[in-house]
Design a protein around this motif. Sequence first.
Motif, short mmCIF file in Angstrom:
data_model
loop_
_atom_site.label_atom_id
_atom_site.label_comp_id
_atom_site.label_asym_id
_atom_site.label_seq_id
_atom_site.Cartn_x
_atom_site.Cartn_y
_atom_site.Cartn_z
N GLY A 1 35.94 -26.58 -9.55
CA GLY A 1 34.57 -26.10 -9.66
C GLY A 1 33.85 -26.21 -8.33
N ASP A 2 32.65 -25.69 -8.30
CA ASP A 2 31.78 -25.74 -7.13
C ASP A 2 30.54 -26.50 -7.54
OD1 ASP A 2 29.82 -25.21 -5.20
OD2 ASP A 2 30.61 -23.22 -4.78
N SER A 3 30.46 -27.77 -7.14
CA SER A 3 29.39 -28.64 -7.60
C SER A 3 28.04 -28.37 -6.94
CB SER A 3 29.77 -30.11 -7.39
OG SER A 3 29.94 -30.39 -6.01
N GLU A 4 28.03 -27.55 -5.91
CA GLU A 4 26.75 -27.22 -5.27
C GLU A 4 26.20 -25.90 -5.79
OE1 GLU A 4 26.81 -27.57 -1.01
OE2 GLU A 4 27.61 -29.60 -1.10
N ALA A 5 26.96 -24.82 -5.66
CA ALA A 5 26.47 -23.50 -6.07
C ALA A 5 26.40 -23.37 -7.60
CB ALA A 5 27.35 -22.40 -5.49
N CYS B 1 26.26 -26.13 -9.96
CA CYS B 1 26.12 -27.53 -10.40
C CYS B 1 25.84 -27.66 -11.89
CB CYS B 1 25.04 -28.24 -9.59
SG CYS B 1 23.39 -27.53 -9.79
N ASP B 2 25.36 -26.59 -12.52
CA ASP B 2 25.04 -26.66 -13.95
C ASP B 2 26.20 -26.23 -14.85
OD1 ASP B 2 24.73 -24.06 -13.00
OD2 ASP B 2 23.19 -23.57 -14.47
N THR B 3 27.30 -25.77 -14.26
CA THR B 3 28.49 -25.39 -15.04
C THR B 3 29.75 -25.96 -14.38
OG1 THR B 3 28.70 -23.29 -13.85
CG2 THR B 3 27.47 -23.26 -15.94
N PHE C 1 45.86 -36.27 -25.55
CA PHE C 1 45.35 -36.08 -24.20
C PHE C 1 45.62 -37.32 -23.35
CE2 PHE C 1 42.90 -32.82 -26.37
CZ PHE C 1 42.99 -31.78 -25.46
N LEU C 2 45.93 -37.08 -22.10
CA LEU C 2 46.21 -38.12 -21.14
C LEU C 2 45.41 -37.82 -19.88
CD1 LEU C 2 48.13 -40.56 -20.58
CD2 LEU C 2 49.74 -38.90 -19.64
N GLY C 3 44.96 -38.86 -19.18
CA GLY C 3 44.20 -38.64 -17.95
C GLY C 3 42.83 -38.05 -18.22
N ASN C 4 42.30 -38.35 -19.40
CA ASN C 4 41.07 -37.70 -19.86
C ASN C 4 39.84 -38.60 -19.82
OD1 ASN C 4 42.26 -39.18 -21.95
ND2 ASN C 4 41.17 -38.03 -23.52
N ARG C 5 39.89 -39.63 -19.04
CA ARG C 5 38.72 -40.50 -18.89
C ARG C 5 38.42 -40.69 -17.41
NH1 ARG C 5 36.53 -39.31 -22.99
NH2 ARG C 5 37.45 -39.89 -24.95
N VAL C 6 38.13 -39.59 -16.73
CA VAL C 6 37.85 -39.63 -15.29
C VAL C 6 36.36 -39.86 -15.08
CG1 VAL C 6 37.95 -38.31 -13.13
CG2 VAL C 6 39.81 -38.11 -14.81
N SER C 7 36.04 -40.90 -14.34
CA SER C 7 34.65 -41.26 -14.10
C SER C 7 33.91 -40.15 -13.36
CB SER C 7 34.60 -42.55 -13.26
OG SER C 7 33.26 -42.84 -12.90
N THR C 8 32.65 -39.99 -13.72
CA THR C 8 31.78 -39.01 -13.05
C THR C 8 31.04 -39.62 -11.85
OG1 THR C 8 29.93 -39.54 -14.50
CG2 THR C 8 31.39 -37.74 -15.20
N ASP C 9 31.26 -40.89 -11.59
CA ASP C 9 30.48 -41.63 -10.59
C ASP C 9 30.55 -41.05 -9.19
OD1 ASP C 9 29.70 -43.35 -12.57
OD2 ASP C 9 31.01 -45.00 -11.94
N ASP C 10 31.67 -40.51 -8.78
CA ASP C 10 31.83 -40.04 -7.40
C ASP C 10 31.56 -38.54 -7.26
OD1 ASP C 10 32.43 -40.49 -4.70
OD2 ASP C 10 34.53 -39.92 -4.98
N TYR C 11 30.85 -37.96 -8.22
CA TYR C 11 30.59 -36.52 -8.23
C TYR C 11 29.09 -36.27 -8.25
CZ TYR C 11 35.49 -36.03 -9.67
OH TYR C 11 36.85 -36.07 -9.72
N THR C 12 28.67 -35.13 -7.69
CA THR C 12 27.28 -34.70 -7.74
C THR C 12 27.23 -33.34 -8.43
OG1 THR C 12 26.85 -35.82 -5.65
CG2 THR C 12 25.24 -34.18 -6.35
N PHE C 13 26.63 -33.30 -9.61
CA PHE C 13 26.47 -32.06 -10.38
C PHE C 13 25.38 -32.33 -11.41
CE2 PHE C 13 29.34 -34.74 -12.65
CZ PHE C 13 29.12 -34.50 -13.99
N SER C 14 24.84 -31.28 -12.02
CA SER C 14 23.77 -31.51 -12.99
C SER C 14 24.24 -31.42 -14.44
CB SER C 14 22.62 -30.53 -12.76
OG SER C 14 23.05 -29.20 -12.89
N SER C 15 25.29 -30.62 -14.70
CA SER C 15 25.75 -30.45 -16.07
C SER C 15 27.19 -29.98 -16.09
CB SER C 15 24.86 -29.43 -16.80
OG SER C 15 25.28 -29.26 -18.12
N SER C 16 27.92 -30.39 -17.14
CA SER C 16 29.29 -29.92 -17.32
C SER C 16 29.73 -30.17 -18.75
CB SER C 16 30.25 -30.63 -16.37
OG SER C 16 31.59 -30.22 -16.63
#
Length: 168
Positions: free
Chosen positions: A89-93, A95-97, A116-131
């Motif tokens: 994705g593109d977290s700047e252009a 950021c809401d999707t 599902f495996l690998g499905n608890r990835v932290s959002t802490d190191d990301y900048t976005f408004s919605s997903s």
Amino acid sequence: MKKIGIIYGSTTGTCESLANQLATCLGVSDNDVHSADKLTDALVSAYDVLILGTSTWGDGELQDDWYDGIKVLKQADLNGKTVALFGCGDSEAYCDTFCDGMGILYEDLKDSGCTFLGNRVSTDDYTFSSSIAVVDGTFVGLALDDVNESAKTAGRIQAWADELKHSL
């Protein structure tokens, strides 16, 4: 070891490149990396583990190669299969999707009988408004922004691949 297949949807080549990087980290042969537009029931049946990747397009839509691919997956018997997701994705252009395509794959498959495996990835190191790829406060798979955060891509892929290897 379980047989791993990596299936990706890519319009510009970014998701394909990331799928190949992931394959290298996991030791998956090039013969086991496929475009989603080539997905068949026989291909799904050939693997114990399906790693599914997609970019997000338009207003938070699934990438076009998945149009028929998701239909194949929804009709396949996924009981006993392990599924891991990654999204671009593109977290700047957009950021809401951000990585909504990955969220769509998750929503379409969450009641399919797969694990599902690998499905608890932290959002802490990301900048976005919605997903919609965020469920219960974490991403449902590996979120990648190779446009704005390319310096983090290799490390994120390696860490996630290591987690998957440990769990498999």
